[in-house]
Design a protein around this motif. Structure first.
Motif, PDB file in Angstrom:
ATOM      1  N   ALA A 106      32.702   4.639 -12.855  1.00 48.43           N
ATOM      2  CA  ALA A 106      32.430   6.051 -13.113  1.00 48.43           C
ATOM      3  C   ALA A 106      31.885   6.204 -14.519  1.00 48.43           C
ATOM      4  O   ALA A 106      32.357   5.547 -15.459  1.00 48.43           O
ATOM      5  CB  ALA A 106      33.692   6.882 -12.930  1.00 48.43           C
ATOM      6  N   MET A 107      30.879   7.059 -14.673  1.00 44.78           N
ATOM      7  CA  MET A 107      30.258   7.298 -15.983  1.00 44.78           C
ATOM      8  C   MET A 107      30.142   8.801 -16.219  1.00 44.78           C
ATOM      9  O   MET A 107      29.635   9.531 -15.376  1.00 44.78           O
ATOM     10  CB  MET A 107      28.873   6.655 -16.052  1.00 44.78           C
ATOM     11  CG  MET A 107      28.090   7.020 -17.314  1.00 44.78           C
ATOM     12  SD  MET A 107      26.522   6.143 -17.452  1.00 44.78           S
ATOM     13  CE  MET A 107      27.110   4.559 -18.052  1.00 44.78           C
ATOM     14  N   ASP A 108      30.646   9.239 -17.377  1.00 42.36           N
ATOM     15  CA  ASP A 108      30.493  10.627 -17.805  1.00 42.36           C
ATOM     16  C   ASP A 108      29.050  10.804 -18.271  1.00 42.36           C
ATOM     17  O   ASP A 108      28.679  10.407 -19.375  1.00 42.36           O
ATOM     18  CB  ASP A 108      31.471  10.935 -18.933  1.00 42.36           C
ATOM     19  CG  ASP A 108      31.437  12.406 -19.351  1.00 42.36           C
ATOM     20  OD1 ASP A 108      30.439  13.099 -19.020  1.00 42.36           O
ATOM     21  OD2 ASP A 108      32.376  12.848 -20.024  1.00 42.36           O
ATOM     22  N   ALA A 109      28.243  11.403 -17.400  1.00 41.04           N
ATOM     23  CA  ALA A 109      26.808  11.507 -17.684  1.00 41.04           C
ATOM     24  C   ALA A 109      26.497  12.511 -18.774  1.00 41.04           C
ATOM     25  O   ALA A 109      25.388  12.502 -19.317  1.00 41.04           O
ATOM     26  CB  ALA A 109      26.061  11.887 -16.409  1.00 41.04           C
ATOM     27  N   THR A 110      27.457  13.369 -19.112  1.00 40.92           N
ATOM     28  CA  THR A 110      27.218  14.321 -20.210  1.00 40.92           C
ATOM     29  C   THR A 110      27.380  13.655 -21.565  1.00 40.92           C
ATOM     30  O   THR A 110      26.879  14.153 -22.574  1.00 40.92           O
ATOM     31  CB  THR A 110      28.186  15.514 -20.112  1.00 40.92           C
ATOM     32  OG1 THR A 110      29.538  15.067 -20.319  1.00 40.92           O
ATOM     33  CG2 THR A 110      28.075  16.191 -18.764  1.00 40.92           C
ATOM     34  N   VAL A 111      28.090  12.532 -21.597  1.00 37.66           N
ATOM     35  CA  VAL A 111      28.297  11.792 -22.848  1.00 37.66           C
ATOM     36  C   VAL A 111      27.329  10.618 -22.945  1.00 37.66           C
ATOM     37  O   VAL A 111      26.677  10.416 -23.985  1.00 37.66           O
ATOM     38  CB  VAL A 111      29.757  11.294 -22.944  1.00 37.66           C
ATOM     39  CG1 VAL A 111      29.933  10.391 -24.177  1.00 37.66           C
ATOM     40  CG2 VAL A 111      30.725  12.465 -22.989  1.00 37.66           C
ATOM     41  N   HIS A 112      27.219   9.861 -21.866  1.00 39.89           N
ATOM     42  CA  HIS A 112      26.398   8.649 -21.870  1.00 39.89           C
ATOM     43  C   HIS A 112      25.047   8.965 -21.222  1.00 39.89           C
ATOM     44  O   HIS A 112      24.794   8.633 -20.048  1.00 39.89           O
ATOM     45  CB  HIS A 112      27.144   7.523 -21.146  1.00 39.89           C
ATOM     46  CG  HIS A 112      28.509   7.278 -21.711  1.00 39.89           C
ATOM     47  ND1 HIS A 112      28.699   6.668 -22.928  1.00 39.89           N
ATOM     48  CD2 HIS A 112      29.740   7.605 -21.237  1.00 39.89           C
ATOM     49  CE1 HIS A 112      30.001   6.608 -23.185  1.00 39.89           C
ATOM     50  NE2 HIS A 112      30.650   7.177 -22.178  1.00 39.89           N
ATOM     51  N   GLN A 113      24.209   9.613 -22.013  1.00 42.24           N
ATOM     52  CA  GLN A 113      22.967  10.144 -21.474  1.00 42.24           C
ATOM     53  C   GLN A 113      21.841   9.120 -21.413  1.00 42.24           C
ATOM     54  O   GLN A 113      20.842   9.337 -20.711  1.00 42.24           O
ATOM     55  CB  GLN A 113      22.526  11.355 -22.301  1.00 42.24           C
ATOM     56  CG  GLN A 113      23.534  12.499 -22.243  1.00 42.24           C
ATOM     57  CD  GLN A 113      23.088  13.717 -23.023  1.00 42.24           C
ATOM     58  OE1 GLN A 113      21.955  13.801 -23.499  1.00 42.24           O
ATOM     59  NE2 GLN A 113      23.976  14.681 -23.168  1.00 42.24           N
TER      60      GLN A 113
ATOM     61  N   VAL B  62      21.914   5.957 -20.114  1.00 41.85           N
ATOM     62  CA  VAL B  62      21.886   5.360 -18.775  1.00 41.85           C
ATOM     63  C   VAL B  62      21.619   6.417 -17.713  1.00 41.85           C
ATOM     64  O   VAL B  62      20.803   6.219 -16.807  1.00 41.85           O
ATOM     65  CB  VAL B  62      23.212   4.628 -18.476  1.00 41.85           C
ATOM     66  CG1 VAL B  62      23.268   4.189 -17.013  1.00 41.85           C
ATOM     67  CG2 VAL B  62      23.369   3.415 -19.387  1.00 41.85           C
ATOM     68  N   SER B  63      22.286   7.558 -17.805  1.00 41.52           N
ATOM     69  CA  SER B  63      22.085   8.604 -16.795  1.00 41.52           C
ATOM     70  C   SER B  63      20.649   9.121 -16.823  1.00 41.52           C
ATOM     71  O   SER B  63      20.068   9.423 -15.771  1.00 41.52           O
ATOM     72  CB  SER B  63      23.066   9.752 -16.998  1.00 41.52           C
ATOM     73  OG  SER B  63      22.947  10.307 -18.297  1.00 41.52           O
ATOM     74  N   GLY B  64      20.048   9.170 -18.010  1.00 45.58           N
ATOM     75  CA  GLY B  64      18.639   9.574 -18.107  1.00 45.58           C
ATOM     76  C   GLY B  64      17.715   8.535 -17.512  1.00 45.58           C
ATOM     77  O   GLY B  64      16.709   8.868 -16.882  1.00 45.58           O
ATOM     78  N   ARG B  65      18.062   7.264 -17.699  1.00 46.48           N
ATOM     79  CA  ARG B  65      17.249   6.186 -17.151  1.00 46.48           C
ATOM     80  C   ARG B  65      17.144   6.280 -15.631  1.00 46.48           C
ATOM     81  O   ARG B  65      16.105   5.963 -15.058  1.00 46.48           O
ATOM     82  CB  ARG B  65      17.877   4.843 -17.540  1.00 46.48           C
ATOM     83  CG  ARG B  65      17.075   3.621 -17.115  1.00 46.48           C
ATOM     84  CD  ARG B  65      17.905   2.331 -17.168  1.00 46.48           C
ATOM     85  NE  ARG B  65      18.632   2.156 -18.413  1.00 46.48           N
ATOM     86  CZ  ARG B  65      19.509   1.182 -18.628  1.00 46.48           C
ATOM     87  NH1 ARG B  65      19.768   0.320 -17.656  1.00 46.48           N
ATOM     88  NH2 ARG B  65      20.158   1.091 -19.780  1.00 46.48           N
ATOM     89  N   TYR B  66      18.216   6.726 -14.991  1.00 46.67           N
ATOM     90  CA  TYR B  66      18.226   6.793 -13.528  1.00 46.67           C
ATOM     91  C   TYR B  66      18.026   8.209 -12.995  1.00 46.67           C
ATOM     92  O   TYR B  66      18.256   8.477 -11.818  1.00 46.67           O
ATOM     93  CB  TYR B  66      19.538   6.197 -13.000  1.00 46.67           C
ATOM     94  CG  TYR B  66      19.636   4.716 -13.312  1.00 46.67           C
ATOM     95  CD1 TYR B  66      18.780   3.800 -12.707  1.00 46.67           C
ATOM     96  CD2 TYR B  66      20.543   4.247 -14.261  1.00 46.67           C
ATOM     97  CE1 TYR B  66      18.843   2.455 -13.014  1.00 46.67           C
ATOM     98  CE2 TYR B  66      20.610   2.898 -14.569  1.00 46.67           C
ATOM     99  CZ  TYR B  66      19.755   2.001 -13.946  1.00 46.67           C
ATOM    100  OH  TYR B  66      19.817   0.669 -14.265  1.00 46.67           O
ATOM    101  N   GLY B  67      17.600   9.100 -13.857  1.00 46.70           N
ATOM    102  CA  GLY B  67      17.204  10.443 -13.428  1.00 46.70           C
ATOM    103  C   GLY B  67      18.326  11.267 -12.835  1.00 46.70           C
ATOM    104  O   GLY B  67      18.115  12.003 -11.864  1.00 46.70           O
ATOM    105  N   ILE B  68      19.512  11.174 -13.391  1.00 50.63           N
ATOM    106  CA  ILE B  68      20.656  11.927 -12.880  1.00 50.63           C
ATOM    107  C   ILE B  68      20.485  13.401 -13.222  1.00 50.63           C
ATOM    108  O   ILE B  68      20.379  13.773 -14.394  1.00 50.63           O
ATOM    109  CB  ILE B  68      21.978  11.396 -13.457  1.00 50.63           C
ATOM    110  CG1 ILE B  68      22.107   9.890 -13.207  1.00 50.63           C
ATOM    111  CG2 ILE B  68      23.149  12.162 -12.877  1.00 50.63           C
ATOM    112  CD1 ILE B  68      22.069   9.495 -11.762  1.00 50.63           C
ATOM    113  N   ARG B  69      20.465  14.253 -12.200  1.00 46.05           N
ATOM    114  CA  ARG B  69      20.275  15.690 -12.409  1.00 46.05           C
ATOM    115  C   ARG B  69      21.440  16.516 -11.888  1.00 46.05           C
ATOM    116  O   ARG B  69      21.689  17.613 -12.378  1.00 46.05           O
ATOM    117  CB  ARG B  69      18.988  16.155 -11.710  1.00 46.05           C
ATOM    118  CG  ARG B  69      17.719  15.530 -12.274  1.00 46.05           C
ATOM    119  CD  ARG B  69      17.387  16.091 -13.658  1.00 46.05           C
ATOM    120  NE  ARG B  69      16.136  15.546 -14.173  1.00 46.05           N
ATOM    121  CZ  ARG B  69      16.059  14.470 -14.948  1.00 46.05           C
ATOM    122  NH1 ARG B  69      17.172  13.809 -15.274  1.00 46.05           N
ATOM    123  NH2 ARG B  69      14.892  14.030 -15.382  1.00 46.05           N
TER     124      ARG B  69
END
Length: 443
Positions: free
Chosen positions: A221-228, A230-237
């Motif tokens: 699990a990754m907190d996408a609001t903190v670790h942006q 990696v989440s940006g790399r995979y286009g998490i919206r």
């Protein structure tokens, strides 16, 4: 709570397939999609049958199971899981034979095996005894309701948050992309309501998947609001977003359901897809045969021609065919063995192998002491058809000679080389007077 007696039964290889229960029955059909809500979040006592449609003992139990459900309606819940179709639920609760009946009582996260009689009256009596025990425990304060248990355990229980790997921008590449483990990664936001609902399901699934795949598939699990990064790399919206990561491949979106059963089922499919095929073992002694057959739903045995008839190249060709079929059927809990013709004559006799020539093949169900013989060609096509028929409950079977495994001799392993003819003993004929002997014989 004292368990009753109902042994886990294993079924014959050849049985027709049909639907067991319908909407008109009082038996609740359970699946990974409704199991959590119906059973784990329930205050009721549940008796649940895990069955396979091809299982003869399961078919025999069906009428009694329906009567039990009707008799206990409104008192004890009676359910059924097609564990052949929903393998994740069967695996989650350690089901290895059919039918298996589990009791989901006060602690839904630790069901007990029901081991009582199979008749409808015996099951009803057993259920009422279990219910009285549950009520007595509640009155003494030993157990509260399942809803209070859920609050204490953080929402349903069944798993530890420690089994969900916390991923960050710093550790993601090393852990997920560079390792050999298959990953299901949830990208979440702390304020997301759907993420909060998913959390106990994700934790429960993480524990089950870690155990059942021996760590080959993990949940992170990754907190996408903190670790942006990696989440940006995979286009998490949106949240939660779940992606599947396999080494050397592009990540894919997880498209399954969001219950623990759904997640476990998908994870086990991923594990099976990437699992190594079972090992093909030579039968060198009794232990190899016994362990392989007892640990497997079926053990598939190839009887290969003598090495003098084929040479190393011919034998390796037969072994290659068997290994290819082990790869094709690796999702099945089957064992794979081979032996040289004539090395285990008692085994061949108990299977009636001798009349078919070599190579030959048998599939043995050690729990039922039933076997089937390959009648077609010893080839990918012939073996595939043979095993496919068995896997769907068709094909001709017989009882193993004597009803027990025959004596197995200890033999030396094949050295991988061509065979050699035994050396003939040389005789010294220098002192033999052939003419003298012949003349005496003639006299």
């Amino acid at each position: 709570m004292r368990p009753l007696l109902l042994g886990v039964l294993c079924c014959s290889l050849v049985l027709p397939v049909r639907a067991f229960y319908s909407a008109g029955d009082d038996v609740v059909e359970l699946t990974p999609s409704n199991f959590n809500k119906e059973v784990l979040q329930s205050d009721s006592l549940w008796l649940i049958e895990f069955y396979a449609p091809w299982c003869g003992h399961c078919q025999s139990l069906t009428a009694d199971w329906k009567k039990v459900a009707t008799a206990l309606k409104g008192i004890v819940k009676v359910g059924a899981v097609d564990a052949d179709q929903h393998k994740s639920l069967g695996s989650q609760y350690g089901v290895r034979g059919f039918p298996t009946i589990k009791i989901f009582g006060a602690n839904k996260n630790k069901p007990e095996d029901y081991q009582g009689g199979r008749g409808n009256q015996a099951i009803v009596d057993g259920a009422m005894n279990l219910l009285r025990t549950l009520v007595k425990d509640r009155m003494s304060g030993k157990y509260g309701s399942s809803s209070s248990n859920k609050q204490q355990s953080g929402g349903g229980g069944g798993g530890s948050k420690q089994d969900v790997v916390e991923l960050t921008d710093d550790n993601f590449d090393k852990m997920v992309l560079e390792g050999d483990t298959v990953w299901l990664v949830e990208f979440f936001a702390p304020w997301c309501g759907h993420c909060k609902s998913l959390e106990p399901e994700w934790a429960a699934a993480a524990s089950a998947v870690k155990e059942q795949t021996k760590g080959k598939v993990r949940l992170g699990a990754m907190d996408a609001t903190v670790h942006q990064a990696v989440s940006g790399r995979y286009g998490i919206r949106g949240f939660p977003t779940i992606k599947i990561f396999r080494k050397g491949e592009e990540p894919e979106d997880y498209q399954g359901g969001r219950t623990r059963g759904d997640i476990i089922e998908r994870a086990l499919d991923l594990f099976s897809d990437h699992a190594a095929p079972p090992e093909l073992l030579e039968i060198l002694n009794k232990d190899i045969l016994t362990k392989t057959c007892e640990d497997s739903q079926l053990c598939v045995i190839g009887f290969l021609p003598h090495i003098l008839d084929t040479g190393a190249a011919g034998r390796n060709g037969y072994l290659k065919v068997m290994m290819q079929m082990a790869e094709k059927y690796k999702k099945k809990t089957w064992g794979w063995l081979w032996i040289e013709a004539g090395a285990q004559m008692e085994l061949e006799a108990s299977l009636g192998i001798g009349g078919f020539g070599y190579p030959a093949m048998a599939a043995i169900n050690a729990r039922k002491m039933k076997f089937a013989l390959l009648r077609g060609s010893f080839s990918e096509t012939g073996i595939h058809e043979f095993l496919r028929e068995l896997s769907v409950g068709r094909g001709s079977t017989a009882t193993l000679g004597g009803g027990t495994m025959p004596k197995i001799h200890t033999v030396e392993p094949w050295d991988g080389k061509d065979g050699e003819l035994p050396e003939e003993e040389d005789y010294d004929l220098s002192d033999v007077d052939l003419d003298d002997n012949m003349s005496k014989t003639e006299l």
